[in-house]
Design an enzyme around this catalytic site. Structure first.
Site, PDB file in Angstrom:
ATOM      1  CB  ALA A  31     -17.555   4.013  -2.769  1.00 16.07           C
ATOM      2  CG  HIS A  33     -13.566   3.540   4.213  1.00 19.05           C
ATOM      3  ND1 HIS A  33     -14.663   4.327   4.435  1.00 19.05           N
ATOM      4  CD2 HIS A  33     -12.609   3.985   5.065  1.00 19.05           C
ATOM      5  CE1 HIS A  33     -14.400   5.205   5.387  1.00 19.05           C
ATOM      6  NE2 HIS A  33     -13.157   5.036   5.782  1.00 19.05           N
ATOM      7  CG  LEU A 180     -17.031   9.016  -2.054  1.00 18.55           C
ATOM      8  CD1 LEU A 180     -17.339   7.532  -2.225  1.00 18.55           C
ATOM      9  CD2 LEU A 180     -18.304   9.836  -2.226  1.00 18.55           C
ATOM     10  CB  SER A 182     -17.104   9.093   7.772  1.00 17.05           C
ATOM     11  OG  SER A 182     -16.452   7.930   7.343  1.00 17.05           O
TER      12      SER A 182
END
Ligand code: PAF
Length: 281
Positions: A31, A33, A180, A182
């Site tokens: 979210a 990105h 958030l 990766s």
């Protein structure tokens, strides 16, 4: 959404596209990105994103081979976010020969993240300059989560007189405060439950500084001790000046507190800006 891999094909597709806004990524989109893609829409006519896991910015012992590659799911998210063009080069499109001409950022590349990831910012700056030359955007958006990266790229763009507006995107957080990333996907369930502590210690420093505490060294030390006591291996917690990420001068008010710490395998980074008190309320 158009998808292009060869550089000439992308260039042909971007002719007469109006103002191009570019969001470079390494994929495995979340979210955070997607918020950058939405923000991009407000800055131009055509939103272009790239998806390329850039070998040059990974150290020999880092997670380049393991880095999550989720192309099909990423395409679906980009499509849903209304991205116009995806540039998804293969290794041979971007590095058809060894990349011997490199962008070497100044001394800040060896501090904070750079101290623990030697060569990282050279790899980032090199690929971003190359992507800028390929896409030729009028604006580009980078998340503030990678605060030092944003500063290095902003300075590169200014010093090399690139005609590109660099825009910072706010960090998106889970409900419990975890930024958030990766790399959150590598966390075990118990590590995931522990992970928001990073944000909490940064917030505690912000509150202390806004309350008048200027003993940054002690605040940094206490935060690292708290993390490590709870199973983290902290690389740094640092209060710096927003403008140049140097140690704050006596009267400097626009600060940022940055941290990197390993929780199990994954290494998490985060930061919070500390605004001058008069703007904070
Ligand atoms: O922030 C990232 O995902 C990468 O460092 C970037 C800017 C796409 C360059 O590879």
């Amino acid at each position: 959404m158009q998808i292009h891999s060869p550089i000439p094909e992308l260039r042909a597709a971007l002719r007469n596209c109006g103002r191009v806004v570019f969001v470079p990524t390494m994929g495995n989109l979340h979210a955070g990105h997607i918020a950058l893609m939405t923000q991009a829409r407000a800055h131009g006519d055509t939103v272009v994103t790239s998806l390329f896991v850039n070998r040059l910015q990974f150290g020999p012992n880092e997670d380049f081979d393991k880095y999550p590659r989720t192309f099909a799911a990423d395409c679906e998210k980009l499509q849903a976010a209304g991205v116009d063009v995806l540039f998804a080069p293969g290794e041979n499109d971007l590095y058809p020969e060894p990349q011997e001409y490199l962008v070497d950022p100044p001394a800040i590349q060896n501090q904070l993240e750079g101290e623990f990831r030697p060569g990282h910012f050279r790899g980032v700056a090199t690929v971003v300059l190359k992507l800028f030359n390929i896409v030729q955007p009028q604006a580009a958006i980078f998340g503030k989560k990678d605060y030092q990266q944003l500063m290095v790229l902003r300075n590169m763009t200014r010093q090399l007189a690139l005609p590109i507006e660099i825009v910072g995107g706010e960090t998106v957080r889970a409900d419990d405060g975890l930024a958030l990333s990766s790399r959150n996907g590598y966390l075990s369930p118990s590590e995931r439950a522990e992970a928001p502590r990073l944000y909490r210690v940064l917030n505690a420093i912000r509150e202390a500084v806004q309350g008048g505490d200027r003993d940054f060294a002690k605040l940094e030390r206490d935060a690292a001790v708290e993390l490590d006591r709870n199973g983290w291996k902290t690389d740094y917690v640092a209060v710096r000046q927003q403008a140049d990420l140097q140690v704050p001068g006596a009267a400097e008010q626009a600060l940022v507190v940055l941290a990197a710490s390993r929780l199990g395998q994954p290494r998490l980074i985060d930061n919070i800006e500390i605004q001058p008190l008069q703007n904070a309320y």
